[in-house]
Scaffold this active site. Structure first.
Site, PDB file in Angstrom:
ATOM      1  CB  SER A 155      -7.491  -0.373  -1.856  1.00  0.00           C
ATOM      2  OG  SER A 155      -6.554  -0.318  -0.813  1.00  0.00           O
ATOM      3  CD  GLN A 204      -3.027   5.858  -3.912  1.00  0.00           C
ATOM      4  OE1 GLN A 204      -3.302   6.601  -4.844  1.00  0.00           O
ATOM      5  NE2 GLN A 204      -2.921   6.269  -2.670  1.00  0.00           N
ATOM      6  CE1 TYR A 233      -1.840  -1.273   5.373  1.00  0.00           C
ATOM      7  CE2 TYR A 233       0.543  -1.042   5.134  1.00  0.00           C
ATOM      8  CZ  TYR A 233      -0.701  -1.305   4.590  1.00  0.00           C
ATOM      9  OH  TYR A 233      -0.809  -1.593   3.268  1.00  0.00           O
ATOM     10  NE  ARG A 255      -4.552  -1.112   1.566  1.00  0.00           N
ATOM     11  CZ  ARG A 255      -5.569  -1.299   2.387  1.00  0.00           C
ATOM     12  NH1 ARG A 255      -5.485  -0.945   3.639  1.00  0.00           N
ATOM     13  NH2 ARG A 255      -6.693  -1.831   1.956  1.00  0.00           N
ATOM     14  CG  ASP A 311      -4.298  -1.442  -2.730  1.00  0.00           C
ATOM     15  OD1 ASP A 311      -4.709  -2.601  -2.506  1.00  0.00           O
ATOM     16  OD2 ASP A 311      -4.084  -0.612  -1.835  1.00  0.00           O
TER      17      ASP A 311
END
Ligand code: NAD
Length: 391
Positions: A132, A126, A228, A121, A129
């Site tokens: 996500s 992105q 995180y 991440r 991902d």
């Protein structure tokens, strides 16, 4: 290079790894594409649309025989593995940290395997991902599932027959899925509160029109340097549970999404909190795959406890197959473009993205976390074997 799009075989899986738009994009890059018959049908994409986009349609065996790269959503079963040729690149959500043994099988067959659930991440990754993108879908659908199961309206209604107050939604864990759930619940007119151990998300929660619940917990460090969540100490988690119980009791709907990467989901909704909710209330536990955030969740099931409906389904993105596939297919496309940036497979292990996603290559399991998991399993098996011998 020739890419193949597999039809998913896992029960209930409706998504597909490439849609006609990404097929056209691959062809524009100079690649050829073969789709398995009916690969996109459950997501709403007919074979004809793939053909119009430039793909050929073949059966699975022919596809696996001729493709250099095989795209899938879920990890393949034995019927596919048996036909994977040495040198094939397999790309999908292979869950290598849950099923590390698959890596051994793929390495033995000489397959290079690339897993989208290992995409780091980081900003640069992105667009690849998939966890996500699929969490966004799950957060949205979780609210709709809850609304469907709830015996009352979501929005404030002023009618000639009286005023109906809005539903009260509590979202626990305001990461990707949680923020998706907050946005959807707000759009349906609910009063939404949200809680997360990372104070950094307060602003995002408030920007969606929800109230951030502040709990005073005796633990300073709640996120790592990458942003995180870090696990709470057992006594702090118990304190959190107690403080959340009051918020839960006052909610018609609780949506839980709390997770710490690589760990069992924290149990934040104890049995007593469920029993204190009004009958007809709904809990959607999105963390079912890693054990669940609610003590009485049954992973994979919809159950009732004291009149409360608990939805702990595992593959919620498959309930929105068209857009879940569209987003996933884009993630796969960006990852393929990254790995084939020079026109052919270019595995540069000094690159963080490549190093993170590549699970097997050149006949070896090359991912350090998967190697460590396999070593742990071997050690555990050896201990058990010794015990059995002594008996
Ligand atoms: P994420 O990492 O973006 O968000 C998780 C959030 O939980 C983070 O913001 C973290 O700070 C928070 N958190 C961690 N510990 C907490 C605690 N003790 N109390 C409160 N908050 C805490 O993850 P995500 O992508 O949003 O996914 C969330 C969950 O949804 C995961 O368990 C994922 O597997 C699951 N998921 C389920 C489905 C499904 O079909 N059931 C689909 C997609 C995702």
């Amino acid at each position: 290079m020739k890419l193949g799009i597999l039809r998913e075989r896992a029960p209930g899986e409706t998504r597909v790894a490439a849609i006609p738009d990404t097929v056209a994009a691959y062809i524009k890059l100079g690649h050829a594409v073969v789709g398995e018959q009916a690969a996109g049908m459950a997501a709403g994409f007919s074979d004809q649309r793939y053909i119009t986009a430039g793909a050929e349609i073949r059966d699975a065996v022919a596809l696996l025989n001729q493709c250099d790269v095989v795209l899938s959503v879920q990890r393949p079963g034995q019927e596919v593995i048996d036909h994977l040729r040495s040198g094939t690149v397999l790309i999908g959500l292979l869950q290598p940290f849950i099923y590390p043994e698959l890596a051994v099988t793929l390495a033995a067959r000489g397959v290079t395997s690339v897993s989208l659930d290992a995409v780091p991440r980081i900003a640069r990754a992105q667009s690849m991902d998939a966890l996500s993108s699929q969490s966004t879908v799950a957060g949205y659908k979780a609210v709709l599932l809850a609304a469907n199961a709830l015996p009352r309206f979501f929005p404030l209604l002023m009618t000639a027959a009286g005023v109906i107050p809005p539903a009260r939604v509590l979202v626990i864990g305001a990461g990707v899925a949680g923020l998706g759930a907050i946005g959807t619940a707000r759009r349906l007119g609910a009063i939404v509160r949200a809680y997360d151990t990372r104070p950094a998300v307060k602003e995002q929660v408030e920007s969606l029109g929800a109230t951030f619940v502040e709990l005073t917990l005796q633990q300073e460090k709640r996120e790592d340097t990458a942003g995180y969540a870090t696990a709470l100490a057992a006594d702090v988690e118990a304190q959190e549970r107690a403080l959340l119980s009051e918020q839960i009791r006052e909610s018609d709907i609780v949506i839980t999404t709390a997770q710490v990467p690589g760990q069992r989901a924290p149990v934040l909704v104890p049995r007593s909190a469920v029993e204190a909710m009004l009958p007809g209330s709904v809990i959607v536990d999105l963390a079912a795959e890693t054990g669940g955030n609610c003590e009485v969740s049954v992973p994979g099931e919809v159950t009732q406890h004291h009149g409360v409906t608990i939805i702990a389904l595992k593959n919620i993105p498959a309930m929105v197959p068209l857009h879940a596939s569209q987003l996933y297919a884009q993630n796969v496309f960006h990852l393929v473009r990254h790995l084939y940036s020079k026109g052919e497979l270019d595995l540069d292990f000094t690159d963080e993205i490549t190093r993170s996603v590549c699970i097997t290559h050149a006949g070896e399991v090359c991912h350090p976390t998967v190697q460590a998991l396999l070593r742990e399993k071997q050690a555990a098996a050896a201990v058990n074997g010794e015990g059995a011998h002594r008996d």
